[in-house]
Scaffold this active site. Structure first.
Site, PDB file in Angstrom:
ATOM      1  N   CYS A 183       0.865  -1.182   0.000  1.00  0.00           N
ATOM      2  CA  CYS A 183       0.000   0.000   0.000  1.00  0.00           C
ATOM      3  C   CYS A 183       0.900   1.231   0.000  1.00  0.00           C
ATOM      4  O   CYS A 183       1.693   1.421   0.933  1.00  0.00           O
ATOM      5  CB  CYS A 183      -0.892  -0.011   1.242  1.00  0.00           C
ATOM      6  SG  CYS A 183      -1.924   1.463   1.462  1.00  0.00           S
TER       7      CYS A 183
ATOM      8  N   CYS B  91      -0.079   3.475  -6.585  1.00  0.00           N
ATOM      9  CA  CYS B  91      -1.069   2.888  -5.683  1.00  0.00           C
ATOM     10  C   CYS B  91      -1.270   1.471  -6.183  1.00  0.00           C
ATOM     11  O   CYS B  91      -1.424   1.255  -7.391  1.00  0.00           O
ATOM     12  CB  CYS B  91      -2.385   3.665  -5.718  1.00  0.00           C
ATOM     13  SG  CYS B  91      -3.746   2.873  -4.815  1.00  0.00           S
TER      14      CYS B  91
END
Length: 264
Positions: free
Chosen positions: A73, A183
């Site tokens: 993440c 991302c």
């Protein structure tokens, strides 16, 4: 040798892009994955809340006796990876530095774009890492707050996704030759992003680059799983609906998985 699993954490399903790449590169390694889809996306949240949630994910993985933790993440990496890395006595890997390094190697013009959540872009961490390695590289960053929700809702192949991606990326079209998918949700939008940017723009999947670094760290710390150990049981956990997680995960990873719900 170390037959313990590798732990993966993410705000939701995006980190599966990293897990899939690891399973492709190192099929003998076992993984434990926790996705916090109930509180996704992390990008719009305050840094202190992201820090709190990420530590909850870390502590959950520690109860599973993992030998390494992968921050799959970008937002969590930007906010709290350094802190976690310093406090744990097992290796902790983030996705940002591998992506930044790959972008520098890929660009021919010295013009790199970075896509990310609001928090990742606000932190300016990609620009910092890229220019620390290559000060002359120009970095154009763009927050894409609508991208991760498209993936979490399993709408990443919809006409809405195409509309949102094309509208969001318009400022970068023709401006960069390399684009970092900053991302781990974004690789699921990769075909649309590639079409929007043009076929000559190189897309850097920070998660895939991270998976390559995992192999290096396993060798460095001599904690590879024994290749003679055949009983591999990947485990997946979500804070939201196991059925929804399973649907996205199986369509993306191409394997049958078992998903359990957890409360943090």
């Amino acid at each position: 040798m170390d037959n313990r699993p590798i732990g993966f954490l993410d705000s939701g399903v995006g980190g599966l892009t990293v897990a899939r790449e690891l399973m492709r590169q190192l099929p003998h390694e076992e993984i434990v994955y926790i996705g916090d889809s109930a509180r996704a996306p992390y990008g719009p949240r305050p840094a202190e809340q992201i820090r709190e949630y990420t530590w909850q994910l870390v502590n959950f993985l520690l109860t599973k006796n993992v030998k390494m933790i992968v921050f799959a993440c970008n937002t969590a990496t930007a906010v709290v990876w350094e802190e976690v890395k310093e406090k744990l006595d097992i290796p902790v890997l983030g996705v940002i530095l591998p992506g930044a390094s790959a972008a520098i190697k890929a660009t021919q013009t010295g013009k790199v774009g970075v896509l990310g959540t609001a928090m990742t872009i606000q932190s300016d961490i990609y620009r910092e890492k890229i220019q620390a390695l290559s000060p002359e590289t120009q970095v154009d960053s763009l927050a894409c707050p609508k991208f991760a929700p498209l993936v979490e809702s399993n709408s990443h192949q919809s006409s809405l996704a195409k509309k949102v991606v094309y509208e969001t990326l318009r400022p970068l079209v023709g401006q960069v030759d390399t684009l970092v998918l900053g991302c781990t949700h974004y690789p699921l939008l990769r075909p649309i992003i590639q079409n929007a940017m043009g076929k000559d723009v190189k897309l850097i999947d920070s998660g895939a680059e991270c998976a390559r670094d995992i192999s290096v760290l396993l060798n460095y710390f001599q904690i590879n799983r024994s290749r003679t150990e055949k009983d591999i049981q990947h485990r997946f956990y979500t804070t939201a609906s196991p059925a929804a997680f399973k649907e996205i995960a199986e369509s993306w990873m191409g394997i049958d998985i078992h998903v359990e719900h957890v409360e943090l």
